[in-house]
Design an enzyme around this catalytic site. Sequence first.
Site, short mmCIF file in Angstrom:
data_model
loop_
_atom_site.label_atom_id
_atom_site.label_comp_id
_atom_site.label_asym_id
_atom_site.label_seq_id
_atom_site.Cartn_x
_atom_site.Cartn_y
_atom_site.Cartn_z
CG PHE A 141 12.09 51.81 -10.29
CD1 PHE A 141 11.52 51.07 -11.09
CD2 PHE A 141 12.42 53.10 -10.77
CE1 PHE A 141 10.77 51.40 -12.42
CE2 PHE A 141 11.54 53.54 -11.89
CZ PHE A 141 11.00 52.82 -12.95
CG ASP A 226 19.35 55.42 -9.42
OD1 ASP A 226 18.97 56.76 -9.33
OD2 ASP A 226 18.67 54.68 -10.05
CE LYS A 255 12.62 59.63 -11.68
NZ LYS A 255 11.82 59.41 -13.03
#
Length: 402
Positions: A141, A226, A255
Amino acid sequence: MSTTETAIASAEAHSAHNYHPLPVVVASAEGAWMTDVEGRRYLDMLAGYSALNFGHGNRRLIDAAKAQLDRVTLTSRAFYHDRFAEFCTELAALCGMETVLPMNTGAEAVETAVKTARKWGYRVKGVPDGMAKIIVASDNFHGRTTTIVSFSTDPEARADFGPYTPGFEIVPYGDLTAMREAMTENTVAVLIEPIQGEAGVLVPPAGYLPGVRELTRERNVLFIADEIQSGLGRTGKTFALDHEGVVPDIYVLGKALGGGVVPVSAVVSSADVLGVFRPGEHGSTFGGNPLACAVALEVVAMLRTGEYQQRAAELGDHLHRELGLLTGGGAVEAVRGRGLWAGVDIAPALGTGREISEKLMEEGVLVKDTHGSTIRFAPPLVISKEDLDWGLDRLRSVLSAR
């Protein structure tokens, strides 16, 4: 209707149904706690998928944002501003790198890393034009843009969004042999999550990440990590890769970098890699804006103390020890994760992950399900041990009542 029901009905009537939220309407929050429009308090055990690593309304971050709001919030990259150089310098130093390319959202940062790898492949490695390949892992994801869902294996993420972007090879997560076999002279990068979050907090086999690092070096391929969810303290170290002593060629961050205040993301790498860009080839109006830089600088300063990494490590050990005690009794089939991050597989006979999440909500704990019967725990790193234990007690209560 109640205030909650009215708010939800209005949202459902006037917004696209691209999410399926739990039926709670948050009005305020502080630390690890949120309060809804009815005045009921909930323990946040999700932390915005790691965007709220430092808790809701963190005073250092709010003060940094307020101070910058009175000065200047946006210049676009048409001009320099006085927070930009410091942000890039400090973030690069935190990563042990040289150069930063700031963006806003995690998906933008992943797209930036993809473009970086392709341009590096053509300009530096000498891959023929249009032939660059990037290896990714199944069950990944990385976001929801058209390019990113092109290499997703999740039918919900992909269905009806084609035609898909070519140039990606998908191999099983954790399978170094499959990755080696997929590599060709046109492979420019490997893009992986050190821990797969959306897949259920999957930790790869020991030795896999060092193996990826060794393989990419051997084959002159960029290793793109990531760390949008796994990085910036979540796992008990600054980056999830730190647990195995691995340093990638490119970090993709987001984030928590914005402190739960503003969207901030970045690609961080060496000057040689990010040096492939020339003016006009890539950018963002809001990327690296003064407000974002002010907040992210405070995030970097907080991480440099090591306090939050240590809290995540210590409380994470406690979290996993307590969750592990739930296995073997028929209610919990497996627990995975690292630091203050756990995926818990609930026995299907007890209910779906959504059903368990709703029951926990009724008990005052907010979590999120994924992939059927898995629920995720990722509380803010500032959570107290007492509050963490309170949340775990609510989980035990819900599971014993099923």
